[in-house]
Motif scaffolding. Structure first.
Motif, PDB file in Angstrom:
ATOM      1  N   THR A   1       0.829  -1.203   0.000  1.00 55.92           N
ATOM      2  CA  THR A   1       0.000   0.000   0.000  1.00 55.92           C
ATOM      3  C   THR A   1       0.863   1.253   0.000  1.00 55.92           C
ATOM      4  O   THR A   1       2.068   1.197   0.231  1.00 55.92           O
ATOM      5  CB  THR A   1      -0.944  -0.005   1.227  1.00 55.92           C
ATOM      6  OG1 THR A   1      -1.815   1.108   1.173  1.00 55.92           O
ATOM      7  CG2 THR A   1      -0.153   0.032   2.525  1.00 55.92           C
TER       8      THR A   1
ATOM      9  N   LEU B   1     -12.631  -1.638   2.069  1.00 55.20           N
ATOM     10  CA  LEU B   1     -11.651  -1.726   3.146  1.00 55.20           C
ATOM     11  C   LEU B   1     -12.212  -2.393   4.387  1.00 55.20           C
ATOM     12  O   LEU B   1     -11.564  -3.236   5.013  1.00 55.20           O
ATOM     13  CB  LEU B   1     -11.127  -0.327   3.490  1.00 55.20           C
ATOM     14  CG  LEU B   1     -10.124  -0.260   4.639  1.00 55.20           C
ATOM     15  CD1 LEU B   1      -8.865  -1.053   4.313  1.00 55.20           C
ATOM     16  CD2 LEU B   1      -9.782   1.186   4.967  1.00 55.20           C
TER      17      LEU B   1
ATOM     18  N   GLN C   1      -8.165  -3.566  -3.025  1.00 54.88           N
ATOM     19  CA  GLN C   1      -9.190  -2.714  -2.415  1.00 54.88           C
ATOM     20  C   GLN C   1     -10.027  -2.073  -3.508  1.00 54.88           C
ATOM     21  O   GLN C   1      -9.527  -1.744  -4.590  1.00 54.88           O
ATOM     22  CB  GLN C   1      -8.518  -1.636  -1.558  1.00 54.88           C
ATOM     23  CG  GLN C   1      -9.493  -0.792  -0.742  1.00 54.88           C
ATOM     24  CD  GLN C   1      -8.779   0.199   0.160  1.00 54.88           C
ATOM     25  OE1 GLN C   1      -7.579   0.079   0.396  1.00 54.88           O
ATOM     26  NE2 GLN C   1      -9.501   1.183   0.655  1.00 54.88           N
TER      27      GLN C   1
ATOM     28  N   CYS D   1     -10.913   3.545  -1.446  1.00 55.33           N
ATOM     29  CA  CYS D   1      -9.509   3.964  -1.533  1.00 55.33           C
ATOM     30  C   CYS D   1      -9.369   5.466  -1.349  1.00 55.33           C
ATOM     31  O   CYS D   1     -10.197   6.236  -1.837  1.00 55.33           O
ATOM     32  CB  CYS D   1      -8.915   3.600  -2.897  1.00 55.33           C
ATOM     33  SG  CYS D   1      -8.427   1.876  -3.078  1.00 55.33           S
TER      34      CYS D   1
ATOM     35  N   LEU E   1      -3.682  -2.500  -1.249  1.00 46.64           N
ATOM     36  CA  LEU E   1      -4.593  -1.496  -0.714  1.00 46.64           C
ATOM     37  C   LEU E   1      -4.330  -0.138  -1.366  1.00 46.64           C
ATOM     38  O   LEU E   1      -3.460  -0.003  -2.221  1.00 46.64           O
ATOM     39  CB  LEU E   1      -4.432  -1.402   0.806  1.00 46.64           C
ATOM     40  CG  LEU E   1      -4.697  -2.690   1.600  1.00 46.64           C
ATOM     41  CD1 LEU E   1      -4.428  -2.462   3.083  1.00 46.64           C
ATOM     42  CD2 LEU E   1      -6.120  -3.199   1.381  1.00 46.64           C
TER      43      LEU E   1
END
Length: 377
Positions: free
Chosen positions: A197, A365, A339, A344, A315
């Motif tokens: 992420t 999420l 995600q 996001c 993510l």
């Protein structure tokens, strides 16, 4: 119509500098500046900016307190400016939990190759945040005392982290609640969970990891784009909040189930060995690589060692880091999720996975942890 930006900093020089950089981009416009958090709260309500850039240390009302008030009354995407120190990292993480969506070092040239890249990076961060809608929090309890001395506020940040495990604050969010869903296990077995992420990642990782049980059955590799001075503070924060153990990865660490290893900033995280002999390798890596740590590099290493026994999740984050490593994981038979766009902060990295046909599921999420546990139990 240009994106409206409010610049908040107690330094007139920095306000002017940031304003000049932002106004260089035709799609951005600084509509006003504020010299402390109190002015920022008032201007946010009156001017309705699309994005706010916020300093942390300020008189009258510090940046963290200002973010809390803004998110409670006039939810607005906030980009924090932070010092590259442990104290700055701790305060920045608190600001993110208060509702800020992203952060950037105050000396942002420190994470760029040259001045031109630094300017572009700031402009791109502002534009990315302007695309996100921020939802108001429920009214949060006011701090025990409002400080007019930002240095006192920051010096108390670390003790505050210790108590946060007992009562986490309700903060503003960049996501809207999703409808309840049920998941079914695929039947696959796994030996490794890897999560990559970037922008919006600290809050997203906290959301996912705090919902995992103490007896989580897999080791976890965490790759978060973050400066080197931030990762130790972030790992300590997560370890304090989570039931599982979270640590900043060190070279030679044995890979153990129920432990999350956060890649150290400024370096690359690899894995080597087999079974009980599996170890973390931390290396400096190639200076030509854009990200340190880099999701692609860790994913590629995991694909080689764990192959189809890997569950990888991408993510929120800007750019496409993870896509190339994701291709290797996919070829090895690994499972990859991403995600969804709605939840996001920046739908860059997950979108890159989805567009390349690498991710098999797109998850809100708030459902990621539940989906992980359904898959593993």
């Amino acid at each position: 119509m240009a994106i409206k930006v409010l610049v908040v900093d107690d330094s007139s020089f920095f306000r002017r500098r940031v304003s000049e950089i932002i106004n260089q981009e035709p799609t951005l416009e600084v509509i006003d500046t504020a010299k402390n958090g109190r002015e920022a709260v008032d201007m946010a309500a009156r001017l309705k900016p699309d994005v706010i850039t916020m300093d942390i240390e300020m008189p009258v009302l510090d940046g963290i307190s200002a973010v809390r008030e803004i998110m409670a009354s006039t939810p607005t995407p906030v980009l924090m400016f932070s010092s590259l120190t442990h104290q700055g990292a701790t305060a920045t993480l608190e600001a993110l939990e208060a509702g800020a969506l992203d952060f950037i070092p105050k000396k942002f040239e420190d994470i760029a190759r040259d001045k031109e890249q630094a300017v572009e990076m700031l402009q791109q961060r502002v534009k990315a945040l302007a695309r996100r809608r921020v939802f108001a929090s429920r009214p949060a309890k006011a701090p025990a005392s409002s400080t007019s001395d930002a240095s006192n506020r920051l010096s108390s940040a670390r003790p505050a982290l210790k108590s946060s495990a007992k009562a986490k604050p309700v903060v503003a969010s960049a996501i809207a609640p999703s409808k309840p869903v049920s998941f079914k296990r695929s039947g696959k077995s796994y030996d490794m969970l890897a999560i990559g992420t970037s922008t919006g990642g600290p809050v997203a990782l906290q959301k996912v990891l705090t919902e995992l049980p103490a007896n989580f059955p897999l080791p976890i590799l965490l790759i978060q784009h973050m400066p080197s001075t931030f990762t130790s503070a972030f790992a300590a924060r997560l370890n304090n909040l989570c039931k599982i153990k979270v640590k900043e990865a060190q070279d030679g660490d044995p890979i153990e189930r129920g432990v999350a290893y956060l890649a150290p900033g400024g370096k690359q995280m690899l894995v080597e060995g087999r079974g009980a002999q599996a170890r973390i390798r931390i290396v400096l890596g190639n200076d030509k690589v854009n990200y340190k740590p880099c999701v692609d590099i860790t994913f590629a290493s995991v694909a080689k060692l764990y192959k189809n026994k890997t569950l990888a999740i991408v993510l929120t984050g800007m750019g496409a880091d993870g896509r190339e490593g994701g291709k290797l994981l996919k070829q090895a038979g690994a499972t990859i999720w991403a995600q969804d766009e709605k939840t996001c902060v920046v739908y860059g990295m997950p979108q890159a996975m989805a567009n390349a046909g690498l991710s098999s599921e797109s998850l809100p999420l708030e459902h990621v942890a539940k989906r992980i546990m359904t898959e593993l139990t």
